[in-house]
Design a protein around this motif. Structure first.
Motif, short mmCIF file in Angstrom:
data_model
loop_
_atom_site.label_atom_id
_atom_site.label_comp_id
_atom_site.label_asym_id
_atom_site.label_seq_id
_atom_site.Cartn_x
_atom_site.Cartn_y
_atom_site.Cartn_z
N LEU A 18 32.34 17.63 58.65
CA LEU A 18 32.32 17.80 57.21
C LEU A 18 32.82 19.18 56.80
CD1 LEU A 18 28.94 16.06 56.31
CD2 LEU A 18 31.25 15.14 56.14
N ALA A 19 32.63 20.16 57.66
CA ALA A 19 33.13 21.51 57.37
C ALA A 19 34.65 21.49 57.28
CB ALA A 19 32.67 22.49 58.45
N SER A 20 35.29 20.74 58.17
CA SER A 20 36.76 20.61 58.15
C SER A 20 37.23 19.98 56.84
CB SER A 20 37.21 19.76 59.34
OG SER A 20 38.59 19.50 59.26
N ALA A 21 36.53 18.90 56.43
CA ALA A 21 36.88 18.23 55.17
C ALA A 21 36.67 19.17 53.98
CB ALA A 21 36.03 16.97 55.01
N TYR A 22 35.59 19.95 54.03
CA TYR A 22 35.27 20.89 52.95
C TYR A 22 36.39 21.90 52.73
CZ TYR A 22 33.08 25.00 50.80
OH TYR A 22 32.81 26.08 50.00
N PHE A 23 36.90 22.49 53.83
CA PHE A 23 37.93 23.51 53.70
C PHE A 23 39.27 22.91 53.29
CE2 PHE A 23 34.92 25.95 56.38
CZ PHE A 23 34.79 27.06 55.55
N HIS A 24 39.53 21.65 53.67
CA HIS A 24 40.72 20.96 53.18
C HIS A 24 40.69 20.87 51.65
CE1 HIS A 24 43.47 19.29 56.17
NE2 HIS A 24 42.45 19.25 57.01
N LEU A 25 39.54 20.46 51.13
CA LEU A 25 39.38 20.29 49.68
C LEU A 25 39.44 21.61 48.94
CD1 LEU A 25 36.52 17.63 49.83
CD2 LEU A 25 38.83 17.24 48.97
N LEU A 26 38.88 22.65 49.56
CA LEU A 26 38.87 23.97 48.92
C LEU A 26 40.29 24.51 48.77
CD1 LEU A 26 37.02 26.23 47.84
CD2 LEU A 26 37.02 27.21 50.15
N THR A 27 41.10 24.38 49.83
CA THR A 27 42.49 24.85 49.75
C THR A 27 43.31 24.01 48.77
OG1 THR A 27 43.08 23.50 51.68
CG2 THR A 27 42.51 25.79 52.09
N ASP A 28 42.99 22.71 48.70
CA ASP A 28 43.70 21.84 47.78
C ASP A 28 43.39 22.21 46.33
OD1 ASP A 28 45.51 19.78 47.37
OD2 ASP A 28 43.92 18.33 47.02
N MET A 29 42.15 22.58 46.06
CA MET A 29 41.77 23.00 44.72
C MET A 29 42.54 24.26 44.32
SD MET A 29 37.95 23.80 43.20
CE MET A 29 37.74 25.33 44.10
N MET A 30 42.74 25.16 45.27
CA MET A 30 43.49 26.39 45.00
C MET A 30 44.97 26.08 44.70
SD MET A 30 41.74 28.66 48.04
CE MET A 30 42.87 30.03 47.90
N ALA A 31 45.53 25.07 45.41
CA ALA A 31 46.92 24.67 45.15
C ALA A 31 47.05 24.09 43.74
CB ALA A 31 47.37 23.65 46.19
N SER A 32 46.04 23.33 43.32
CA SER A 32 46.05 22.74 41.98
C SER A 32 45.96 23.81 40.90
CB SER A 32 44.89 21.74 41.82
OG SER A 32 45.05 20.66 42.71
N VAL A 33 45.25 24.90 41.19
CA VAL A 33 45.17 26.03 40.26
C VAL A 33 46.56 26.63 40.06
CG1 VAL A 33 44.29 28.37 39.94
CG2 VAL A 33 42.75 26.57 40.74
#
Length: 298
Positions: free
Chosen positions: A145-160
């Motif tokens: 789940l930590a791996s999935a979490y960091f995927h989502l976090l970086t994706d949120m930054m790309a959307s910003v």
């Protein structure tokens, strides 16, 4: 809370994150084509890789409770690695296509529906933000789940970044920024894809992990009492969590089985503590006439 309840809650949070990201991805793909924004399409690709990653994590979580069988002695432990290999290869190919298109669009900028870019990137930020919050607690106790979490976090930054580009297009008519953002996101995707491809390829090919020094292991085991020679060593990574070693050990004496078991416990302790190797198979020998090289081609 009982462990089973915690596991069930983690799966529910993961499932909701998958649904959120599917909605985001579909919306961005449609919006990208309608608005003409390559940045939105590249962000949709990034979101799609997150959906794949989340589904893999979810399936792995589901299958983790399944026992191995006589025809699947390793169970489904390599499914995640196989998916990562295929996913990373396709990610690199699509990212290269996006780079080519971004250069074409940069040389021939076109008007883009910036309102659609703004609203859909904002939707992605909210959706990924909720997913990050859902996995925030579980990431501390579960590597998957930590791996999935960091995927989502970086994706949120790309959307910003895409949102910022949408605002620049709306208020300043800087339409070339869409191509620049597409190029930047695509390069980032290639960087992530190559790293994932390399790591998954090495695991599938049974390479010795780069942080493992076989010579050091052999020297340390050979220094133990009664051990004459450790040879025919194979070390490989089954998946993210399992590191295997098999080897033959020639002993100084024709020791009893009980004495070998005692030495085996000591060897297992050294390999686990110093090298993180958690699955060990040792073949004991005494004056056997065979190849004593550390590495032997089977």
């Amino acid at each position: 809370m009982r462990p089973s309840q915690s596991h069930d809650n983690s799966q529910k949070n993961l499932f909701f994150s998958i649904i959120l990201n599917i909605v985001i991805t579909v919306s961005q793909v449609i919006g990208g084509f309608v608005s003409g924004s390559l940045a939105l399409l590249s962000d949709a690709l990034h979101n799609f890789t997150d959906v794949v990653s989340l589904i893999i994590s979810y399936v792995a979580s589901k299958f983790s409770a399944k026992s191995a069988t006589s025809d699947k002695t390793f169970g489904y432990k390599r499914a995640e690695i196989m998916a990562a290999f295929v996913n990373s290869a396709s990610l690199i190919i699509i990212a290269i296509i996006l780079i080519k298109e971004s250069i074409v669009h940069f040389l021939n900028p076109r008007t883009i529906n910036s309102d659609l870019v703004i609203w859909l990137s904002a939707l992605a930020i909210v959706g990924n933000g909720l997913s990050v919050l859902l996995l925030l607690k579980d990431r501390k106790s579960n590597m998957n789940l930590a791996s999935a979490y960091f995927h989502l976090l970086t994706d949120m930054m790309a959307s910003v970044a895409v949102l910022a580009g949408g605002l620049l297009m709306k208020f300043y008519s800087v339409y070339w920024i869409d191509s620049v953002l597409t190029f930047a996101i695509a390069v980032y995707l290639i960087f992530v894809g190559i790293k994932l491809f390399k790591n998954s390829f090495q695991v599938l090919m049974l390479y010795t992990p780069s942080d493992i020094d076989i010579e050091s292991i052999v020297t340390k085991i050979n220094s133990l009492p009664l051990v004459k020679n450790m040879h025919h060593v194979h070390i490989w990574q089954l998946n993210e969590f399992e590191l295997h070693l098999e080897a033959e050990i020639d002993f100084e004496e024709d020791i009893t089985l009980s004495k070998f078991d005692k030495l085996l416990v000591e060897i297992e302790g050294i390999l686990l503590k110093d090298y993180g190797i958690n699955h060990i198979t040792i073949q004991p020998e005494f004056n056997k006439s065979d190849n004593k090289n550390i590495i032997v081609q089977d």
